[in-house]
Design a protein around this motif. Structure first.
Motif, PDB file in Angstrom:
ATOM      1  N   TYR A 116      11.244   6.881  -1.622  1.00  0.00           N
ATOM      2  CA  TYR A 116      11.250   5.817  -2.394  1.00  0.00           C
ATOM      3  C   TYR A 116      12.453   5.556  -3.177  1.00  0.00           C
ATOM      4  O   TYR A 116      13.222   6.465  -3.698  1.00  0.00           O
ATOM      5  CB  TYR A 116       9.885   5.481  -2.918  1.00  0.00           C
ATOM      6  CG  TYR A 116       8.633   5.227  -1.972  1.00  0.00           C
ATOM      7  CD1 TYR A 116       8.498   4.025  -1.531  1.00  0.00           C
ATOM      8  CD2 TYR A 116       8.256   6.572  -1.376  1.00  0.00           C
ATOM      9  CE1 TYR A 116       7.596   3.811  -0.388  1.00  0.00           C
ATOM     10  CE2 TYR A 116       7.175   6.231  -0.341  1.00  0.00           C
ATOM     11  CZ  TYR A 116       6.802   4.941   0.020  1.00  0.00           C
ATOM     12  OH  TYR A 116       5.939   4.574   0.958  1.00  0.00           O
ATOM     13  N   ASP A 117      12.478   4.149  -3.453  1.00  0.00           N
ATOM     14  CA  ASP A 117      13.880   3.814  -4.291  1.00  0.00           C
ATOM     15  C   ASP A 117      15.045   4.275  -3.537  1.00  0.00           C
ATOM     16  O   ASP A 117      16.059   4.914  -3.923  1.00  0.00           O
ATOM     17  CB  ASP A 117      13.964   4.396  -5.622  1.00  0.00           C
ATOM     18  CG  ASP A 117      14.836   3.695  -6.640  1.00  0.00           C
ATOM     19  OD1 ASP A 117      15.235   2.517  -6.172  1.00  0.00           O
ATOM     20  OD2 ASP A 117      15.265   4.309  -7.742  1.00  0.00           O
ATOM     21  N   PRO A 172      11.126  -3.366  -7.810  1.00  0.00           N
ATOM     22  CA  PRO A 172       9.802  -2.386  -7.833  1.00  0.00           C
ATOM     23  C   PRO A 172       9.103  -2.235  -6.499  1.00  0.00           C
ATOM     24  O   PRO A 172       8.520  -1.281  -6.183  1.00  0.00           O
ATOM     25  CB  PRO A 172       8.960  -3.369  -8.930  1.00  0.00           C
ATOM     26  CG  PRO A 172       9.988  -3.968  -9.578  1.00  0.00           C
ATOM     27  CD  PRO A 172      11.335  -4.157  -8.805  1.00  0.00           C
ATOM     28  N   LYS A 231       9.864   1.053  -4.975  1.00  0.00           N
ATOM     29  CA  LYS A 231       9.877   2.098  -6.060  1.00  0.00           C
ATOM     30  C   LYS A 231       8.879   3.065  -5.664  1.00  0.00           C
ATOM     31  O   LYS A 231       8.949   4.357  -5.892  1.00  0.00           O
ATOM     32  CB  LYS A 231       9.591   1.641  -7.408  1.00  0.00           C
ATOM     33  CG  LYS A 231      10.811   0.730  -7.968  1.00  0.00           C
ATOM     34  CD  LYS A 231      11.955   1.775  -8.400  1.00  0.00           C
ATOM     35  CE  LYS A 231      13.247   0.925  -9.196  1.00  0.00           C
ATOM     36  NZ  LYS A 231      14.252   1.837  -9.431  1.00  0.00           N
TER      37      LYS A 231
END
Length: 528
Positions: A109-110, A252, A255
């Motif tokens: 993630y991210d 987001p 994220k």
């Protein structure tokens, strides 16, 4: 020393339970029973008895989520669970159409896609089950690899997928974005659940019924430029993934997993047509690959190399099968099950279609009890014999090769429940135990024998006097499926079967008194 029949069977039972001897499900009496005929110890008799067989409706619905289609038992399960796609329509069962839903996740993630990242292409790769012994190879010695216009050789190996239905038809497989939240991995989903999708098709491709593998190598040094495992690749919209994924860098939505599966809720895979065939694929082997380029400085030159980004689309995601049925005008659609005297024809089908119910009429039990009590007849072998109905089901479609059979009973809470048959419970761990056998599967009709020896002996040799009411809620349930085994090879449990993804359908002869092939109980017994 001369033993009577009951003493012989006591000894044989102890030998079975002690693991000394194992059961053999042959049409002739097994090796244990043959002892009774040696030296005139007993007379061999074979008789046929009526059974009550009927269609058991499952309301065209079955649980079809990740726990039944992919990971039946977590890490202990084998790899036999599959998903189903396609559509098949014929006169006896009507239309059956299978679609597939899946969530997807990011591998991490991210993510950072670099500077000026632009999506080149996206492919969804399905891995259908195919016939590995039937291969066609084509080679293009003059192929030019498009990324850099490199002279290359392209080798394509093509295999036919295993199909059930009208195998020569072509179908278009399409992919759409799911807009409903699909819940969690462990949440139950039934096969009539149709998650809402965006009407825009992300990609589609004609499926000829074949899958292939591709290898591309440089002419200059034979080094690999591209390889793909055997499968079916569906191109998806690069524009969609540019805005859905690349443009969300640092935001987001990318994220964490909780945000992501609520932002990008999943994909629906389906066929456009309403008739053709069904085929199976392995959900955990699916791939979703995004190819993109970004800026990369090499000695003052922006080379923009092609990069590969693989989404996680198998394990840990919510999956579910969506099965549609249209029985309009089909023979199976007009059946009203007759549990009193039985149905003339039995319409067995996987994926939520009908099961077969079989029970003993009280007249059959009384006849066998009378033999046991008056002639000291000992049951050596008992089998349910069922024939395919060649008057309506004589076609090129695959014959059943696997079945499950369970017993329904009333539990300690006075509620109906299912369990393994007594034969499975006592003898199922024996390597040579065969619960059913198939005969004449290359002909019409075929027939099948199901072992119910121990189940029947329990009833016949019991001192209880039964009435018809005792058997109203007690019956066998037969399905076109197989029990799932653990990685150790043992049965996982009676609830774990391939019913949620069994493509088969077959019409059998039921309790039809005018048909010589009606379902019957075949009993071999010995008397002094």
């Amino acid at each position: 020393m001369i033993y009577n029949i009951r003493k012989i069977f006591t000894i044989l039972s102890l030998m079975i339970l002690g693991g000394v001897l194992v059961y053999n499900c042959e049409p002739e009496p097994d090796s244990l029973g043959e002892q009774l005929f040696l030296d005139g110890a007993a007379n061999r008799n074979e008789s046929s008895y009526d059974l009550i067989a009927y269609n058991l409706s499952n309301n065209d619905t079955i649980r079809a989520d990740a726990n039944t289609l992919y990971n039946l038992l977590g890490s202990t399960a084998n790899t036999s669970a599959t998903g189903v796609l396609g559509a098949f329509n014929e006169s006896q069962f009507g239309l059956q159409k299978a679609s597939y839903f899946t969530q997807l996740r990011l591998p991490a993630y991210d993510p950072d896609f670099g500077t000026n990242a632009v999506v080149d292409s996206v492919v969804l790769v399905l891995k259908p089950i195919y016939r590995s012994d039937s291969i066609t190879t084509t080679t293009d010695e003059n192929y030019v690899y498009p990324d850099g216009n490199v002279d290359a050789k392209k080798v394509v190996n093509t295999y036919p997928a295993v199909k059930y239905g009208k195998a020569k038809k072509k179908m278009n497989i399409q992919v759409q974005e799911v807009i409903d939240f699909m819940n969690g991995y462990n949440d139950p989903v039934y096969s009539n659940t149709n998650f809402a999708v965006n009407s825009t098709v992300l990609g589609s491709k004609e499926f000829s019924g074949n899958v292939n593998s591709v290898t591309i190598t440089k002419d200059s040094d034979a080094s690999s430029l591209f390889t793909s495992a055997t499968g079916f690749r569906i191109p998806l919209s690069p524009t969609f993934f540019q805005s859905k994924i690349i443009a969300k860098k640092g935001q987001p939505e990318l994220k964490d997993v909780s945000n992501f599966i609520r932002y990008f809720r999943g994909l629906k895979i389906s066929v456009e047509e309403s008739d053709g065939y069904l085929f199976q694929f392995y959900p955990n082997d699916m791939e979703l690959i995004m190819y993109y380029k970004n800026d990369k400085d090499e000695n003052g030159t922006n080379t923009r190399p092609q990069l590969k980004y693989s989404f996680s689309i198998g394990s840990a995601n919510a999956h579910s099968g969506y099965y549609q049925y249209d029985r309009s005008g089909a023979a199976a659609g007009s059946v009203v099950p007759n549990t009193e005297t039985g149905d003339l024809k039995l319409y067995a089908q996987g994926m939520g279609g009908n099961s077969i119910g079989v029970k003993f009429p009280i007249s059959t039990i009384n006849q066998l009890k009378d033999l046991y009590q008056t002639k000291k007849a000992a049951i050596i072998s008992a089998k349910i014999r069922i024939y395919t109905d060649d008057s309506v089901w004589s076609n090129p479609y695959a014959k059943p090769s696997a079945f499950t059979i369970l017993q329904r009973y009333i539990d300690d809470n006075n509620k109906p429940a299912f369990k393994f048959t007594t034969d499975y419970s006592i003898l199922g761990s024996a390597s040579t135990f065969v619960p059913y056998r198939a005969y004449d599967t290359e002909k019409n009709p075929s027939y099948y024998d199901f072992t119910v020896t121990q189940s029947l002996k329990e009833i016949v040799e019991s001192p209880n006097q039964y009435t018809e009411k005792d058997f109203n809620d007690k019956f066998y349930r037969i399905d076109l499926a197989q029990f799932i085994s653990t990685s150790a090879g043992s049965l996982a449990g009676y609830k774990y079967t391939s019913r949620p993804f069994s493509m088969l359908r077959t019409v059998f002869v039921g309790s039809d008194p005018s048909n010589a092939n009606k379902i019957q109980l075949k009993v071999t017994y010995g008397t002094k």
